[in-house]
Design a protein around this motif. Structure first.
Motif, PDB file in Angstrom:
ATOM      1  N   PRO A 192       0.739  -1.274  -0.010  1.00 21.16           N
ATOM      2  CA  PRO A 192       0.052   0.173   0.023  1.00 21.16           C
ATOM      3  C   PRO A 192       0.953   1.213  -0.026  1.00 21.16           C
ATOM      4  CG  PRO A 192      -0.179  -1.246   2.288  1.00 21.16           C
ATOM      5  CD  PRO A 192       0.565  -2.015   1.458  1.00 21.16           C
ATOM      6  N   ARG A 220      -6.654   8.042  -2.519  1.00 18.47           N
ATOM      7  CA  ARG A 220      -6.700   6.919  -1.626  1.00 18.47           C
ATOM      8  C   ARG A 220      -4.965   6.861  -1.241  1.00 18.47           C
ATOM      9  NH1 ARG A 220      -7.446   0.891  -2.583  1.00 18.47           N
ATOM     10  NH2 ARG A 220      -6.346  -0.163  -0.727  1.00 18.47           N
ATOM     11  N   ARG A 223      -3.747   9.992   0.706  1.00 18.47           N
ATOM     12  CA  ARG A 223      -4.106   9.939   2.141  1.00 18.47           C
ATOM     13  C   ARG A 223      -3.297   8.797   2.886  1.00 18.47           C
ATOM     14  NH1 ARG A 223      -9.637  10.209   0.260  1.00 18.47           N
ATOM     15  NH2 ARG A 223      -9.533   8.109   0.625  1.00 18.47           N
ATOM     16  N   THR A 224      -3.088   7.816   2.417  1.00 19.05           N
ATOM     17  CA  THR A 224      -2.481   6.454   2.901  1.00 19.05           C
ATOM     18  C   THR A 224      -1.039   6.869   3.356  1.00 19.05           C
ATOM     19  OG1 THR A 224      -3.670   5.119   1.770  1.00 19.05           O
ATOM     20  CG2 THR A 224      -1.738   4.407   2.875  1.00 19.05           C
ATOM     21  N   GLU A 227      -0.857   9.731   5.913  1.00 17.27           N
ATOM     22  CA  GLU A 227      -1.066   9.348   7.285  1.00 17.27           C
ATOM     23  C   GLU A 227      -0.113   8.412   7.775  1.00 17.27           C
ATOM     24  OE1 GLU A 227      -4.821   7.548   7.133  1.00 17.27           O
ATOM     25  OE2 GLU A 227      -6.025   9.415   6.675  1.00 17.27           O
ATOM     26  N   GLU A 228       0.505   7.379   7.017  1.00 16.82           N
ATOM     27  CA  GLU A 228       1.499   6.522   7.346  1.00 16.82           C
ATOM     28  C   GLU A 228       2.909   7.108   7.420  1.00 16.82           C
ATOM     29  OE1 GLU A 228       1.161   3.433   8.492  1.00 16.82           O
ATOM     30  OE2 GLU A 228      -1.096   3.523   8.358  1.00 16.82           O
TER      31      GLU A 228
END
Length: 598
Positions: A192, A220, A223-224, A227-228
């Motif tokens: 991911p 998507r 955002r991933t 955040e990560e």
């Protein structure tokens, strides 16, 4: 002998499995295979296999070495000298042909596939897929929790992932986008935070006609990783998103018209005033189904040149942009969902406009096509088209809107002739890779006949754009209104159609009047009283133009007159057409520059 570590550890002799013993003994074999043909010192082996418990394990190691030698060389006697698992330099080495180790053979094949990717996508795909086919599970699958294997597992799995991405890259170049989507989605699900599969998935979805999903994938991923990892997508991925948005107006993410709102929550006006419908206005485009179907039918029947001929304001541009183009992209013609569509206006420099249109049509386009189009070779358009098409099954639909500009705005006869010659040569390509759809004002109908070779090909592809029939006008008014949750009074519809039918240039006035009525609606109703108050079809535009002009001060009114006069060009026999004006020409006028800017 074959040694396999791309999955569970296996040793095969003449195709039959060799018993390599218990886990610790197999760990020794795996360690030696990782370092094949190199000496692994005894101290390191002990440390790798037993760690803190290595003291006193020398005898155990010797036993495992002895048993492995017997397994690998069953004819070896007690006095025989081992040829495979050898003892030297205070350690042990596995002496093998490296090509007999599946991981080494895989790595070499991947290197060859990557080289081929530069020149031969088909062969690269074959080589890479065959290489990936030797995997039977995860690398060193039996030892995924053993420290000695960890770095090699990581290296091999990264190599496998890169090879998969390279194979997909080759297949994207071959136009196999639709069949790659599922594989890419699974690849991204497992990785991911990895960017390359996201870019490939966006490209595959876009080419498969699933543009909104391509943009959602980008969002998507953004955002991933935000955040990560606290980072943004790379400039390359952001550029891909921008290119997709730029090259295909279908990518405007739409909500149903009934809930689509603008600033402050106001419902967006679905009518277009005096401007033609564009491709992203397709949801608002009603009333031209018969015309669009006729053009689609001509192309389906094999016509390579279709020319829509009609008077100014008859809706030719809207039909090809908001009707024909979406139909092609949705597969109305067999395979057309994989075609490329390029839109252009000839302007004063048609070859430059052609280059820009072709570059916009594909996100895989080269940086320039000017050297191809501006040369003396009359195959320039065909060669340029082949550069932007993704594969041998795809076609280019070149839409030349306002074809009359080729005769009214182009001053250099050599340029005009070159454009015509390249178009004719592309149309004559035996493989039929280029289809041309042009719109032409009927008062310029005779102009193309100055070029007999073009006129010959044009004759069978002419589609006359007649005024909308009463049922088509009714649909054009009710369709957008109903989709916006707005009611059109029956009395208004009857009066509006009566005033429009039979009027020269009635369609733009029809659209403009509906635009005004929508903005002046009472609640959710377009009323006949409002229609009459704005002066009906004939009065609405005149009234608005006078309002705008009267709002200008005297200096601005003078500037407006000078500007508007230059937006029309008059050719021979008093034929006129619209004209696009360079900003440099406007600012050079002998008027107040500040007034002109306003």
């Amino acid at each position: 002998m074959e040694y396999r570590i791309l999955g569970p550890l296996e040793v095969l002799r003449e195709g039959e499995p060799v018993d390599t013993g218990p886990h610790k003994q197999r760990s020794l074999l795996a360690l030696l295979l990782i370092h094949a043909n190199r000496v692994v010192p005894t101290d390191r082996i002990l440390d790798e296999l037993w760690g803190d418990e290595a003291d006193g394990k020398e005898n155990s190691l010797w036993v495992y070495v002895s048993r492995l030698r017997t397994a690998l060389e069953p004819g070896l006697g007690d006095a025989g000298e081992a040829q495979i698992l050898t003892t030297r330099d205070h350690g042990y080495a596995l002496e093998v042909d490296e090509s007999s180790i599946d991981a080494v053979a895989f790595e070499r094949a991947v290197g060859r596939g990557q080289e081929l990717l530069r020149t031969d996508a088909e062969e690269a795909s074959t080589v890479l897929r065959e290489a990936l086919g030797v995997w039977r599970g995860s690398a060193l699958q039996d030892f995924s929790y053993d420290d000695f294997a960890r770095s090699e597992v990581t290296r091999l799995e990264e190599l496998r992932l890169g090879a998969t991405e390279d194979a997909i890259e080759a297949e994207l170049r071959l136009g196999r986008s639709g069949e790659l989507v599922s594989e890419l989605e699974a690849l991204w699900e497992k990785n991911p935070l990895r960017e390359r599969p996201v870019g490939q998935l966006m490209l595959a979805l876009y080419r498969a006609g699933r543009s909104a999903e391509a943009l959602r994938s980008f969002e998507r991923f953004r955002r991933t990783i935000g955040e990560e990892l606290g980072i943004d997508p790379s400039p390359e991925l952001r550029r891909l998103e921008e290119q997709i948005l730029l090259h295909d107006s279908r990518l405007q993410l739409r909500t149903p018209r009934s809930i689509r709102t603008g600033v402050g929550g106001a419902v967006v006006n679905p009518f277009k005033g005096l401007r033609p419908f564009q491709e992203d206005d397709a949801a608002d485009f009603f009333g031209r189904d018969r015309l669009v179907a006729e053009v689609v039918g001509r192309i389906t029947g094999g016509e390579r040149l279709v020319v829509l001929v009609g008077p100014s304001g008859s809706g030719k541009s809207s039909a090809v942009r908001a009707g024909l183009t979406p139909a092609i992209r949705k597969g109305a013609i067999s395979g057309s969902d994989q075609w490329r569509v390029a839109h252009m206006l000839p302007g004063s420099y048609p070859l430059i406009e052609l280059e820009a249109a072709l570059l916009r049509s594909s996100i895989d386009a080269p940086e320039t096509l000017g050297d191809i189009l501006n040369g003396d070779d009359d195959r320039g358009l065909l060669r340029a088209a082949l550069r932007v098409l993704p594969d041998d099954s795809s076609k280019l639909v070149l839409i030349i809107d306002q074809f009359e500009e080729l005769f009214t705005l182009v001053e250099d006869e050599t340029v005009r002739r070159r454009f015509i010659d390249q178009t004719v040569r592309a149309l004559d390509d035996p493989h039929g890779r280029v289809i041309v759809v042009a719109t032409l004002r009927s008062d310029f109908y005779s102009q193309p006949f100055e070029f007999p070779e073009f006129a010959d090909r044009m004759a069978s592809g002419i589609v006359n754009v007649v005024p909308l029939a009463s049922d088509e006008l009714e649909v054009a008014a009710l369709g957008p209104a109903q989709a916006s949750g707005v009611v059109v009074e029956p009395a208004l519809l009857a009066e509006l159609l009566t005033d429009v039918i039979g009027q020269p240039g009635g369609l733009p006035l029809f659209q403009y009047t509906l635009t005004e009525l929508f903005d002046r609606r009472v609640g959710d109703v377009l009323s006949v009283d409002t229609y009459r108050s704005i002066g009906g079809v004939q009065g609405a535009l005149t009234r608005r133009a006078n309002e705008l002009f009267d709002s200008l001060d005297p200096g601005e009114q003078e500037a407006a007159e000078q500007l508007l006069l230059r937006l029309v060009t008059v050719a021979e026999h008093d034929e006129w057409s619209r004209r696009r004006v360079h900003a440099s020409e406007i600012v050079a006028l002998d008027v107040d520059i500040v007034a002109m800017q306003r």
